[in-house]
Design an enzyme around this catalytic site. Structure first.
Site, PDB file in Angstrom:
ATOM      1  N   ASP A  47      47.360  47.610  40.327  1.00 27.94           N
ATOM      2  CA  ASP A  47      47.062  49.201  39.750  1.00 27.94           C
ATOM      3  C   ASP A  47      48.050  49.875  40.424  1.00 27.94           C
ATOM      4  O   ASP A  47      49.097  49.985  39.969  1.00 27.94           O
ATOM      5  CB  ASP A  47      45.784  49.309  40.280  1.00 27.94           C
ATOM      6  CG  ASP A  47      45.059  50.560  39.754  1.00 27.94           C
ATOM      7  OD1 ASP A  47      45.500  51.069  38.548  1.00 27.94           O
ATOM      8  OD2 ASP A  47      44.138  51.129  40.317  1.00 27.94           O
TER       9      ASP A  47
ATOM     10  N   GLU B 108      47.241  37.557  42.285  1.00 28.42           N
ATOM     11  CA  GLU B 108      46.314  38.935  42.102  1.00 28.42           C
ATOM     12  C   GLU B 108      45.677  39.035  40.862  1.00 28.42           C
ATOM     13  O   GLU B 108      45.925  38.638  39.746  1.00 28.42           O
ATOM     14  CB  GLU B 108      47.261  39.991  42.193  1.00 28.42           C
ATOM     15  CG  GLU B 108      47.433  40.372  43.701  1.00 28.42           C
ATOM     16  CD  GLU B 108      45.994  41.264  44.033  1.00 28.42           C
ATOM     17  OE1 GLU B 108      44.996  41.261  43.446  1.00 28.42           O
ATOM     18  OE2 GLU B 108      46.295  42.259  44.666  1.00 28.42           O
ATOM     19  N   ASP B 109      44.345  39.434  40.804  1.00 30.30           N
ATOM     20  CA  ASP B 109      43.646  39.720  39.491  1.00 30.30           C
ATOM     21  C   ASP B 109      44.310  41.003  38.638  1.00 30.30           C
ATOM     22  O   ASP B 109      44.606  40.749  37.706  1.00 30.30           O
ATOM     23  CB  ASP B 109      42.179  39.846  40.030  1.00 30.30           C
ATOM     24  CG  ASP B 109      41.917  41.051  40.999  1.00 30.30           C
ATOM     25  OD1 ASP B 109      42.982  41.473  41.758  1.00 30.30           O
ATOM     26  OD2 ASP B 109      40.926  41.391  41.439  1.00 30.30           O
TER      27      ASP B 109
ATOM     28  N   PHE C 294      38.961  51.034  33.862  1.00 28.60           N
ATOM     29  CA  PHE C 294      38.511  50.196  35.096  1.00 28.60           C
ATOM     30  C   PHE C 294      37.741  48.891  34.368  1.00 28.60           C
ATOM     31  O   PHE C 294      36.792  48.946  33.463  1.00 28.60           O
ATOM     32  CB  PHE C 294      37.382  50.933  35.757  1.00 28.60           C
ATOM     33  CG  PHE C 294      37.097  50.518  37.040  1.00 28.60           C
ATOM     34  CD1 PHE C 294      37.971  50.354  38.214  1.00 28.60           C
ATOM     35  CD2 PHE C 294      35.898  49.422  36.966  1.00 28.60           C
ATOM     36  CE1 PHE C 294      37.544  49.600  39.283  1.00 28.60           C
ATOM     37  CE2 PHE C 294      35.693  48.793  38.279  1.00 28.60           C
ATOM     38  CZ  PHE C 294      36.488  48.960  39.330  1.00 28.60           C
TER      39      PHE C 294
ATOM     40  N   ARG D 235      31.454  39.765  38.170  1.00 26.27           N
ATOM     41  CA  ARG D 235      32.640  38.921  38.736  1.00 26.27           C
ATOM     42  C   ARG D 235      32.471  37.499  37.806  1.00 26.27           C
ATOM     43  O   ARG D 235      33.487  36.977  37.485  1.00 26.27           O
ATOM     44  CB  ARG D 235      32.681  38.584  40.041  1.00 26.27           C
ATOM     45  CG  ARG D 235      32.866  39.654  40.985  1.00 26.27           C
ATOM     46  CD  ARG D 235      33.116  38.941  42.511  1.00 26.27           C
ATOM     47  NE  ARG D 235      33.247  40.018  43.527  1.00 26.27           N
ATOM     48  CZ  ARG D 235      34.441  40.755  43.783  1.00 26.27           C
ATOM     49  NH1 ARG D 235      35.329  40.797  43.296  1.00 26.27           N
ATOM     50  NH2 ARG D 235      34.234  41.698  44.629  1.00 26.27           N
TER      51      ARG D 235
END
Ligand code: 5GP
Length: 176
Positions: free
Chosen positions: A102, A98-99, A151, A164
């Site tokens: 959260d 996973e990046d 964020f 990205r």
């Protein structure tokens, strides 16, 4: 949000060092043999590529895509699987890549879904972890960088599909 401002948080060298450390920890824990890396599109595409090379061992690679509904920068908790695995995972050592974790709501849905495929083992590797936002009772087994607030974009992570491609990770700040 008007034209946002990007503030550098993590350089490409810092990210590369953390990816090497993740790979070393994973290699220590897993016995010899193949690991099936399950990248979560789209954000993890660079991490999967770098991690697979850093592991330096046989890996199978597959991707899933999930959609979580919410506003531009936060999740609602409603998660749908848009693209499922193509490889069977039964009796395999599966590592979700996973990046960022959260709220954990997306990961929780994916984790439960993959368990149904009866892997031999199922673990989670996340480059970034915003643990203070967690709503689901799930933790990554391997975490590259812990984050408090904000964020972030870059190194696979987007804001409205942009950024990205950036090799570094930036904090997205509202523009003037
Ligand atoms: P969750 O809240 O379910 O743990 O996170 C779901 C997804 O929201 C992540 O996989 C990621 O795509 C996105 N997300 C969460 N925090 C951030 C962030 O700081 N930046 C970006 N670009 N995406 C995020």
């Amino acid at each position: 949000m008007s034209q946002p401002h990007l503030r550098l948080l993590f350089s490409r060298e810092h990210i590369a060092e953390r990816v090497q450390q993740l790979a070393a920890a994973i290699n220590r824990d897993y016995p010899d043999g193949e690991i099936l890396l399950v990248g979560v599109l789209k954000g993890s595409f660079l991490l999967v590529a770098d991690l697979a090379r850093a592991l330096g061992r046989p890996c199978l690679i597959d991707f899933v895509r999930l959609a979580s509904y919410g506003n531009e920068t936060s999740s609602s908790g409603l998660v749908e699987i848009r693209k499922d695995l193509e490889l069977p995972i039964r009796d395999r050592d599966v590592l979700i890549v996973e990046d960022i974790v959260d709220t954990g709501l997306t990961l929780e849905v994916l984790y439960r879904h993959l368990l149904q495929g009866r892997p031999r083992s199922l673990k989670v590797c996340a480059l970034l972890d915003k643990r203070c936002h967690r709503q689901a009772a799930i933790e990554a087994d391997y975490v590259g960088i812990r984050l408090e607030e904000g964020f972030v974009v870059g190194y696979g992570l987007d804001y409205q599909e942009r950024y990205r491609h950036l090799p570094e990770i930036y904090l997205l700040e509202p523009g003037a």
